[in-house]
Design an enzyme around this catalytic site. Sequence first.
Site, PDB file in Angstrom:
ATOM      1  N   VAL A   1       3.093   4.014   2.799  1.00 45.58           N
ATOM      2  CA  VAL A   1       2.785   4.043   0.900  1.00 45.58           C
ATOM      3  C   VAL A   1       2.803   5.645   0.224  1.00 45.58           C
ATOM      4  O   VAL A   1       3.569   5.550  -0.469  1.00 45.58           O
ATOM      5  CB  VAL A   1       1.742   3.487   0.608  1.00 45.58           C
ATOM      6  CG1 VAL A   1       1.109   3.463  -0.213  1.00 45.58           C
ATOM      7  CG2 VAL A   1       2.002   2.320   1.606  1.00 45.58           C
TER       8      VAL A   1
ATOM      9  N   LYS B   1      -8.250  -1.428   2.967  1.00 45.11           N
ATOM     10  CA  LYS B   1      -8.674  -3.002   2.909  1.00 45.11           C
ATOM     11  C   LYS B   1      -9.595  -2.847   4.724  1.00 45.11           C
ATOM     12  O   LYS B   1     -10.406  -3.694   3.864  1.00 45.11           O
ATOM     13  CB  LYS B   1      -7.450  -4.147   2.657  1.00 45.11           C
ATOM     14  CG  LYS B   1      -6.954  -3.617   3.131  1.00 45.11           C
ATOM     15  CD  LYS B   1      -5.454  -3.743   3.016  1.00 45.11           C
ATOM     16  CE  LYS B   1      -4.410  -3.295   4.472  1.00 45.11           C
ATOM     17  NZ  LYS B   1      -2.765  -3.955   4.082  1.00 45.11           N
TER      18      LYS B   1
ATOM     19  N   GLU C   1      -7.470  -0.463  -5.818  1.00 37.53           N
ATOM     20  CA  GLU C   1      -6.525  -1.327  -6.723  1.00 37.53           C
ATOM     21  C   GLU C   1      -5.368  -1.864  -5.384  1.00 37.53           C
ATOM     22  O   GLU C   1      -5.590  -2.920  -5.668  1.00 37.53           O
ATOM     23  CB  GLU C   1      -5.541  -1.220  -7.741  1.00 37.53           C
ATOM     24  CG  GLU C   1      -4.932  -1.844  -8.682  1.00 37.53           C
ATOM     25  CD  GLU C   1      -5.838  -3.270  -9.539  1.00 37.53           C
ATOM     26  OE1 GLU C   1      -5.854  -3.507  -9.949  1.00 37.53           O
ATOM     27  OE2 GLU C   1      -5.678  -4.440  -8.657  1.00 37.53           O
TER      28      GLU C   1
ATOM     29  N   LYS D   1      -8.876  -8.238   3.020  1.00 39.23           N
ATOM     30  CA  LYS D   1      -8.800  -8.431   1.341  1.00 39.23           C
ATOM     31  C   LYS D   1      -9.582  -9.841   0.774  1.00 39.23           C
ATOM     32  O   LYS D   1     -10.775  -9.531  -0.429  1.00 39.23           O
ATOM     33  CB  LYS D   1      -7.445  -8.860   1.337  1.00 39.23           C
ATOM     34  CG  LYS D   1      -6.182  -7.442   1.487  1.00 39.23           C
ATOM     35  CD  LYS D   1      -4.815  -8.280   1.369  1.00 39.23           C
ATOM     36  CE  LYS D   1      -4.078  -7.245   1.621  1.00 39.23           C
ATOM     37  NZ  LYS D   1      -2.641  -7.127   2.390  1.00 39.23           N
TER      38      LYS D   1
HETATM   39  N1  HSE Z   1       1.056  -5.581   5.838  1.00 37.92           N
HETATM   40  C1  HSE Z   1      -0.317  -5.684   4.525  1.00 37.92           C
HETATM   41  C2  HSE Z   1       0.411  -7.256   3.982  1.00 37.92           C
HETATM   42  C3  HSE Z   1       0.657  -4.813   3.309  1.00 37.92           C
HETATM   43  O1  HSE Z   1       2.407  -7.659   4.913  1.00 37.92           O
HETATM   44  O2  HSE Z   1       0.651  -7.718   2.827  1.00 37.92           O
HETATM   45  C4  HSE Z   1      -0.578  -5.387   1.990  1.00 37.92           C
HETATM   46  O3  HSE Z   1      -1.488  -5.218   2.474  1.00 37.92           O
END
Ligand code: HSE
Length: 429
Positions: free
Chosen positions: A13, A104, A128, A204
């Site tokens: 990222v 997260k 976000e 999350k």
């Molecule tokens: N590893 C996470 C997924 C990346 O596959 O959704 C995004 O948070």
Amino acid sequence: MKTGLALLGCGTVGTAVAEMLLAEKELLQERSGQSLELKHILVRNRRRKRAVKVPSRLWTTNPSDIWADPTVDVVVELIGGLEPARTLALAALRAGKHLVTANKHLLAVHGAELFAAAMKARRAVCFEASCGGAIPIIMALTRGLVANDIQRVIGIVNGTCNYILTEMSASQRTYADALAEAQAAGYAEADPTLDVNGTDSAHKLAILAALAFGAKVSFSHIEVSGIHGLQDQDLKYGRELGYVCKLLAIAEKSDHGISLRVHPTFLDQKQLLANVNGAFNAISVSGHAAGQTIYYGRGAGPRPTASAVIADIVEASMGTAAMVFAGLPLLTRRKSMPIVPTRDILSRNYLRMTALDVPGVMHHITGILGQQGISIAAVVQHESSVGQYVPLVVITHEARDGAVTDAVKKIDRLRCIRGHTVRIRIMEP
Ligand code: HSE
């Protein structure tokens, strides 16, 4: 206005964020009115070959270079995991920088500590990119839906798991092949176990539920099961019965408190969430005034995540992030709410047992289900040679979750049953 930025970490990222900041500077300035200047990138090893070309003066291995630079306004943490991310994020806030993070795991476990440090320093934490990749779900929960008493959040929030389930169903790929593809596409975590065992979805959910209900939510409140025990045959049986399997993260509010859980779930194939495929995510939020709203988009991958990171950088740069952060009780003055144990939730269930095909087996199984007050809605067993182990699928009527858990434990102890029963909750429209 010029805003100085520092990135902590330059993995999948981080590379995409650096690339966009450098190569798309004009577009970003035109759309946001902000001039975003990348000043430092903190890495462990300066000599490592990188996928992104940046002026060599930007690389540093010393975080103090960043804390001491008065031209840095915003620090973007993209290291992931708990340490050293936590220590560096706290140091950035104490040095008077706004913090943007996609982490997260860090927020789910140490969110309260980070938020308190930000309040003390009169700075903002923006996150976000932590949930739903490119989908502006944090913005929706904190701003767009602020007038609502939110009752329910249901999300497909792990792109890796959704990719694996879709590939296994649609292309008959094996679990291992589909996981390898998700890793190659940059969807999976550094340790993909966190994706497939449901932990990433639970991180999350902790973030989303806290915002939705304005509640103190601890990651440890969430009951989690992942997709790693599922087999092709479970998805096939599901299809036969009109269901599609998704890993859902569910948060609900009732008069008794809030319930939080992550588990594979069968959805009627006509439901909207059942048709969210590949690495896409979707989050359904129901509020008392808005009714149901659904947010859909790319939930994983470098550029979709970078899109959300840069949106946060712009909010921090404009000053709106700090105002929202200081003003919203949903972020920093959360209430304690009772947690409803998953055992008390009601749902229908798919149970697949591996049973010896001999007289009396059904009698034992239905006996245990009956003792627990669980009523059977359907049974599927395809014909086989007598005396063989065969898959036996039972669909229950709505039953208490804890009763089904106890029944499954007893069934798995029967001599005529091999291995563990696979259980998938069924969610009605
Ligand atoms: N590893 C996470 C997924 C990346 O596959 O959704 C995004 O948070």
